[in-house]
Design a protein around this motif. Structure first.
Motif, mmCIF file in Angstrom:
data_model
loop_
_atom_site.group_PDB
_atom_site.id
_atom_site.type_symbol
_atom_site.label_atom_id
_atom_site.label_comp_id
_atom_site.label_asym_id
_atom_site.label_seq_id
_atom_site.Cartn_x
_atom_site.Cartn_y
_atom_site.Cartn_z
ATOM 1 N N ALA A 1 0.835 -1.214 0.000
ATOM 2 C CA ALA A 1 0.000 0.000 0.000
ATOM 3 C C ALA A 1 0.865 1.257 0.000
ATOM 4 C CB ALA A 1 -0.930 -0.006 1.208
ATOM 5 N N ASN A 2 2.058 1.150 0.600
ATOM 6 C CA ASN A 2 2.988 2.285 0.646
ATOM 7 C C ASN A 2 3.889 2.375 -0.581
ATOM 8 O OD1 ASN A 2 2.010 3.169 3.122
ATOM 9 N ND2 ASN A 2 3.442 1.895 4.293
ATOM 10 N N GLY A 3 3.638 1.499 -1.580
ATOM 11 C CA GLY A 3 4.332 1.615 -2.861
ATOM 12 C C GLY A 3 5.628 0.849 -2.988
ATOM 13 N N LEU A 4 5.955 -0.025 -2.005
ATOM 14 C CA LEU A 4 7.203 -0.804 -2.121
ATOM 15 C C LEU A 4 7.069 -1.830 -3.248
ATOM 16 C CD1 LEU A 4 9.977 -1.154 -0.624
ATOM 17 C CD2 LEU A 4 8.941 -3.081 0.547
ATOM 18 N N ASN A 5 8.143 -2.012 -4.013
ATOM 19 C CA ASN A 5 8.176 -3.001 -5.092
ATOM 20 C C ASN A 5 8.377 -4.373 -4.446
ATOM 21 O OD1 ASN A 5 8.465 -4.463 -7.422
ATOM 22 N ND2 ASN A 5 10.070 -3.193 -8.297
ATOM 23 N N LEU A 6 7.265 -5.017 -4.123
ATOM 24 C CA LEU A 6 7.290 -6.198 -3.266
ATOM 25 C C LEU A 6 6.373 -7.277 -3.817
ATOM 26 C CD1 LEU A 6 7.782 -7.630 -0.454
ATOM 27 C CD2 LEU A 6 5.913 -6.260 0.422
ATOM 28 N N SER A 7 6.855 -8.519 -3.794
ATOM 29 C CA SER A 7 6.022 -9.681 -4.114
ATOM 30 C C SER A 7 6.245 -10.728 -3.034
ATOM 31 C CB SER A 7 6.373 -10.248 -5.499
ATOM 32 O OG SER A 7 7.735 -10.636 -5.542
ATOM 33 N N CYS A 8 5.340 -11.709 -2.977
ATOM 34 C CA CYS A 8 5.518 -12.744 -1.959
ATOM 35 C C CYS A 8 4.878 -14.042 -2.424
ATOM 36 C CB CYS A 8 4.927 -12.308 -0.621
ATOM 37 S SG CYS A 8 3.127 -12.194 -0.623
ATOM 38 N N GLU A 9 5.255 -15.116 -1.741
ATOM 39 C CA GLU A 9 4.761 -16.453 -2.069
ATOM 40 C C GLU A 9 4.302 -17.154 -0.801
ATOM 41 O OE1 GLU A 9 8.615 -19.337 -1.741
ATOM 42 O OE2 GLU A 9 8.712 -17.847 -3.344
ATOM 43 N N VAL A 10 3.448 -18.153 -0.983
ATOM 44 C CA VAL A 10 3.055 -19.026 0.116
ATOM 45 C C VAL A 10 3.189 -20.466 -0.376
ATOM 46 C CG1 VAL A 10 0.592 -19.000 -0.482
ATOM 47 C CG2 VAL A 10 1.261 -19.455 1.868
ATOM 48 N N SER A 11 3.491 -21.377 0.554
ATOM 49 C CA SER A 11 3.665 -22.792 0.216
ATOM 50 C C SER A 11 2.436 -23.580 0.633
ATOM 51 C CB SER A 11 4.898 -23.360 0.920
ATOM 52 O OG SER A 11 6.062 -22.646 0.537
#
Length: 359
Positions: free
Chosen positions: A179-189
């Motif tokens: 929401a704050n604009g960080l270039n971020l991705s994530c995964e879950v297993s």
């Protein structure tokens, strides 16, 4: 009854193929056969081998070992350490990301020193020729450590990818950072999506992994993160160990996952917890976008959405020959995998090897 549908070849951004140095657990042949049987046509291999992938020579050794022996396409991540910083620019074009271990896990790449972490985040290349996206820094950062990783990424303008999210508070931190604009991705297993700390008691040492299995409340937050788009992709964190190692005095962290991930997700579709469109985003569209993975022409997976069966240890391709999901009934079976126009799996037999080293 059967209902055959076609999916794009799946992409797993997080696997441990164990070669070189731990081929009693898995190797490039068995690991990529497991990938194909699970519907995966691209896997990205992690660097925490006994001889870690922290130099151009170690990376080249992996590539040489894999050539001519892989059934799916394989790319590699580079390992972060105080010794590997000087090689970042040299290896950048040959890997898909930099893995930073900020919590203790398998291998010797733990990095907790603030000064070294800052040097790593600062040194990983960011400026690319026009039209080419940066490559992410992948972090193993659990709980409070995740805030530290987010702060470092913000400070140095890094593209950040958070591996195996397992806790509600991590989902909240990621949602806030996005929401704050960080270039971020994530995964879950899938082990965190389909098992909880209650299953850990039943599984014993075969349920030991890092991050550990968490509560039903945490699991609920993961599914909500999938639904609202906070979670970008599924990473199996395929981490095979032999049964003997798991039953020994100090069981290592990790469980295999390449062959069970798609059937579990298809079961979630069958149960109304997931749509096919979202499944494709999580397992193909988003990992391709985040990691800049090239398209595979005439490559697809056919699955039977209606076929139910029980997952069994003896039917697995992985060398370790066990899964924490043994005995679980699933609905949705891989029937065929086509890689660049070639049949590589017919539902029973694997053909090849036709895999390529990426990029």
């Amino acid at each position: 009854m059967s209902k055959i549908i076609r999916l794009p070849g799946l992409i797993d951004p997080h696997v441990h193929l164990r070669e070189p140095g731990a081929t009693q657990k898995e190797d490039f042949e068995t690991g990529t056969k497991a990938a194909i049987a699970g519907g995966y046509t691209v896997v990205l291999d992690m660097p925490n081998n006994p001889i870690p992938t922290i130099s151009p020579q170690a990376l080249q050794e992996k590539i040489d070992l894999a050539k001519g022996r892989i059934y799916a396409d394989v790319g590699f991540h580079f390992g972060a350490s105080s010794k590997s910083i000087k090689y970042f620019t040299e290896v950048f074009s040959r890997v898909f990301g930099l893995k930073v271990y900020m919590n203790q896990t398998t291998g010797d790449l733990l990095m907790e020193d603030d000064q070294t972490l800052e040097a790593v985040f600062s040194a990983w290349p960011k400026d690319l020729p026009a039209g080419r996206q940066g490559k992410p820094i992948l972090v193993h950062a659990e709980g409070e450590t995740l805030q530290r990783a987010i702060s470092l990424a913000k400070k140095f303008g890094s593209k950040l990818h958070v591996c195996h999210v397992s806790l509600e508070k991590e989902v909240e931190l990621i949602k806030e950072a996005k929401a704050n604009g960080l270039n971020l991705s994530c995964e879950v297993s899938c082990h965190h999506l389909f098992l909880t700390d209650e299953d850990a008691k039943r599984l014993g040492s075969f349920g030991i992994m890092n991050p550990p299995l968490s509560s039903r409340e945490d699991q609920k937050a993961l599914w909500e993160g999938i639904e609202d788009g906070t979670i970008d992709m599924i990473g199996s964190d395929h981490a095979p160990h032999t049964k003997e190692e798991k039953q020994g005095g100090k069981p290592p962290y990790g469980v295999p996952g390449l062959e069970t991930t798609l059937p579990l997700l298809l079961t979630a579709v069958s149960d109304g917890k997931l749509t096919i469109e979202r499944l494709i985003e999580l397992t193909s569209t988003n990992p391709r976008k985040v990691f800049g993975i090239p398209e595979q022409e005439d490559t697809f997976v056919e699955v039977d959405m209606e076929e139910s069966y029980v997952i069994e240890n003896q039917n697995l391709q992985t060398k370790c020959s066990w899964t924490p999901f043994a005995g679980m009934q699933v609905t949705g079976k891989v029937k065929k995998v086509i890689l660049r126009g070639k049949m590589v799996y017919d539902g029973k037999n694997i053909f090849g090897p036709y895999g390529r080293i990426l990029p």
